[in-house]
Write a protein that holds these residues in place. Structure first.
Motif, PDB file in Angstrom:
ATOM      1  N   ARG A  15       0.845  -1.190   0.000  1.00  0.00           N
ATOM      2  CA  ARG A  15       0.000   0.000   0.000  1.00  0.00           C
ATOM      3  C   ARG A  15       0.874   1.232   0.000  1.00  0.00           C
ATOM      4  O   ARG A  15       1.931   1.254   0.626  1.00  0.00           O
ATOM      5  CB  ARG A  15      -0.928  -0.002   1.206  1.00  0.00           C
ATOM      6  CG  ARG A  15      -1.780  -1.260   1.207  1.00  0.00           C
ATOM      7  CD  ARG A  15      -3.168  -1.174   1.716  1.00  0.00           C
ATOM      8  NE  ARG A  15      -3.983  -0.032   1.567  1.00  0.00           N
ATOM      9  CZ  ARG A  15      -4.959   0.088   0.657  1.00  0.00           C
ATOM     10  NH1 ARG A  15      -5.141  -0.867  -0.233  1.00  0.00           N
ATOM     11  NH2 ARG A  15      -5.722   1.139   0.645  1.00  0.00           N
ATOM     12  N   PHE A  25      -3.534   3.825  -0.636  1.00  0.00           N
ATOM     13  CA  PHE A  25      -4.186   3.074  -1.702  1.00  0.00           C
ATOM     14  C   PHE A  25      -3.212   2.014  -2.191  1.00  0.00           C
ATOM     15  O   PHE A  25      -2.027   2.018  -1.844  1.00  0.00           O
ATOM     16  CB  PHE A  25      -4.636   3.993  -2.841  1.00  0.00           C
ATOM     17  CG  PHE A  25      -3.588   4.938  -3.322  1.00  0.00           C
ATOM     18  CD1 PHE A  25      -2.693   4.568  -4.307  1.00  0.00           C
ATOM     19  CD2 PHE A  25      -3.489   6.210  -2.782  1.00  0.00           C
ATOM     20  CE1 PHE A  25      -1.727   5.433  -4.751  1.00  0.00           C
ATOM     21  CE2 PHE A  25      -2.523   7.085  -3.220  1.00  0.00           C
ATOM     22  CZ  PHE A  25      -1.636   6.702  -4.204  1.00  0.00           C
ATOM     23  N   GLN A  26      -3.716   1.087  -3.002  1.00  0.00           N
ATOM     24  CA  GLN A  26      -2.898  -0.001  -3.513  1.00  0.00           C
ATOM     25  C   GLN A  26      -1.782   0.575  -4.374  1.00  0.00           C
ATOM     26  O   GLN A  26      -2.007   1.429  -5.224  1.00  0.00           O
ATOM     27  CB  GLN A  26      -3.747  -0.968  -4.322  1.00  0.00           C
ATOM     28  CG  GLN A  26      -3.010  -2.207  -4.737  1.00  0.00           C
ATOM     29  CD  GLN A  26      -3.912  -3.164  -5.481  1.00  0.00           C
ATOM     30  OE1 GLN A  26      -5.062  -2.850  -5.777  1.00  0.00           O
ATOM     31  NE2 GLN A  26      -3.380  -4.329  -5.808  1.00  0.00           N
ATOM     32  N   LYS A  38      -2.489   8.201 -11.095  1.00  0.00           N
ATOM     33  CA  LYS A  38      -3.819   8.816 -11.000  1.00  0.00           C
ATOM     34  C   LYS A  38      -3.915   9.696  -9.758  1.00  0.00           C
ATOM     35  O   LYS A  38      -4.441  10.805  -9.799  1.00  0.00           O
ATOM     36  CB  LYS A  38      -4.882   7.709 -10.957  1.00  0.00           C
ATOM     37  CG  LYS A  38      -6.291   8.216 -11.075  1.00  0.00           C
ATOM     38  CD  LYS A  38      -7.261   7.058 -11.170  1.00  0.00           C
ATOM     39  CE  LYS A  38      -8.675   7.556 -11.276  1.00  0.00           C
ATOM     40  NZ  LYS A  38      -9.639   6.478 -11.332  1.00  0.00           N
ATOM     41  N   HIS A  39      -3.382   9.214  -8.635  1.00  0.00           N
ATOM     42  CA  HIS A  39      -3.449   9.993  -7.401  1.00  0.00           C
ATOM     43  C   HIS A  39      -2.548  11.230  -7.469  1.00  0.00           C
ATOM     44  O   HIS A  39      -2.966  12.325  -7.111  1.00  0.00           O
ATOM     45  CB  HIS A  39      -3.052   9.146  -6.195  1.00  0.00           C
ATOM     46  CG  HIS A  39      -2.975   9.953  -4.937  1.00  0.00           C
ATOM     47  ND1 HIS A  39      -4.098  10.365  -4.258  1.00  0.00           N
ATOM     48  CD2 HIS A  39      -1.918  10.440  -4.254  1.00  0.00           C
ATOM     49  CE1 HIS A  39      -3.734  11.078  -3.208  1.00  0.00           C
ATOM     50  NE2 HIS A  39      -2.410  11.133  -3.178  1.00  0.00           N
ATOM     51  N   HIS A  85      -0.575   2.597 -12.121  1.00  0.00           N
ATOM     52  CA  HIS A  85      -1.800   3.284 -12.516  1.00  0.00           C
ATOM     53  C   HIS A  85      -2.374   4.111 -11.370  1.00  0.00           C
ATOM     54  O   HIS A  85      -2.674   5.297 -11.532  1.00  0.00           O
ATOM     55  CB  HIS A  85      -2.835   2.264 -13.016  1.00  0.00           C
ATOM     56  CG  HIS A  85      -4.165   2.882 -13.307  1.00  0.00           C
ATOM     57  ND1 HIS A  85      -4.391   3.678 -14.398  1.00  0.00           N
ATOM     58  CD2 HIS A  85      -5.347   2.824 -12.624  1.00  0.00           C
ATOM     59  CE1 HIS A  85      -5.650   4.097 -14.383  1.00  0.00           C
ATOM     60  NE2 HIS A  85      -6.245   3.582 -13.332  1.00  0.00           N
ATOM     61  N   ASN A  86      -2.549   3.473 -10.192  1.00  0.00           N
ATOM     62  CA  ASN A  86      -3.142   4.180  -9.053  1.00  0.00           C
ATOM     63  C   ASN A  86      -2.267   5.332  -8.578  1.00  0.00           C
ATOM     64  O   ASN A  86      -2.763   6.398  -8.215  1.00  0.00           O
ATOM     65  CB  ASN A  86      -3.389   3.219  -7.898  1.00  0.00           C
ATOM     66  CG  ASN A  86      -4.545   2.293  -8.172  1.00  0.00           C
ATOM     67  OD1 ASN A  86      -5.327   2.513  -9.094  1.00  0.00           O
ATOM     68  ND2 ASN A  86      -4.654   1.228  -7.396  1.00  0.00           N
ATOM     69  N   ARG A  87      -0.950   5.105  -8.565  1.00  0.00           N
ATOM     70  CA  ARG A  87      -0.068   6.166  -8.079  1.00  0.00           C
ATOM     71  C   ARG A  87      -0.083   7.358  -9.029  1.00  0.00           C
ATOM     72  O   ARG A  87      -0.178   8.504  -8.597  1.00  0.00           O
ATOM     73  CB  ARG A  87       1.353   5.647  -7.924  1.00  0.00           C
ATOM     74  CG  ARG A  87       2.218   6.644  -7.156  1.00  0.00           C
ATOM     75  CD  ARG A  87       3.619   6.192  -7.047  1.00  0.00           C
ATOM     76  NE  ARG A  87       3.760   5.145  -6.061  1.00  0.00           N
ATOM     77  CZ  ARG A  87       4.867   4.953  -5.362  1.00  0.00           C
ATOM     78  NH1 ARG A  87       5.899   5.737  -5.551  1.00  0.00           N
ATOM     79  NH2 ARG A  87       4.950   3.981  -4.502  1.00  0.00           N
TER      80      ARG A  87
END
Length: 143
Positions: free
Chosen positions: A4, A14-15, A23-24, A19-21
């Protein structure tokens, strides 16, 4: 459960994947939180200089143009009025105007609500004030 990622600026986790990093880190909430964090350490003069160099908002400019069309009055056209003159005219107007009240104001009689205990059993904060009001305590200092 995978790794995480915890963002110190946003106080969120967040995971942790690409992609998530991405986006954040490109998100509006993160960018605002990051700007707020770094602005805490900036000099007030530098912040003022940055704000003065910004272009005015388009909506502000549009409303100012509309106001100028609706009320095309130049400040130089306004008559010069002094506070003393205004106060004098007001005092004359108030003294010459007839009183609208024909009868004097009657003092209301204080009554406790029905069902309350006797006055002697009430705490001081719920008792009625004395007829002349509470006496002033000149030696009391607040704060």
């Amino acid at each position: 459960m995978g790794k995480r990622y915890f963002c110190d600026y946003c106080d969120r986790s967040f995971q942790d994947n690409l992609h998530n990093r991405k986006k954040h880190l490109n998100g509006l909430q993160h960018l605002k939180a990051k700007k707020l964090w770094y602005d805490m350490f900036r000099d007030a003069a530098a912040i003022l200089l940055d704000e003065q160099n910004k272009r005015p908002c388009r909506k502000f400019l549009l409303t100012e143009e509309r106001r100028a069309r609706e009320w095309p009055l130049d400040v130089t056209e306004l008559p010069e009025v002094h506070v003393e003159d205004w106060l004098e005219k007001r005092a004359q107007r108030l003294s010459s105007a007839p009183s609208s009240r024909a009868e004097p104001i009657r003092a209301t009689v204080f009554q406790y609500p029905v069902g309350w205990p006797p006055v002697q059993e009430l705490p001081p904060s719920l008792r009625a004030p004395p007829p002349g009001g509470w006496p002033l305590q000149p030696s009391v200092r607040w704060g």
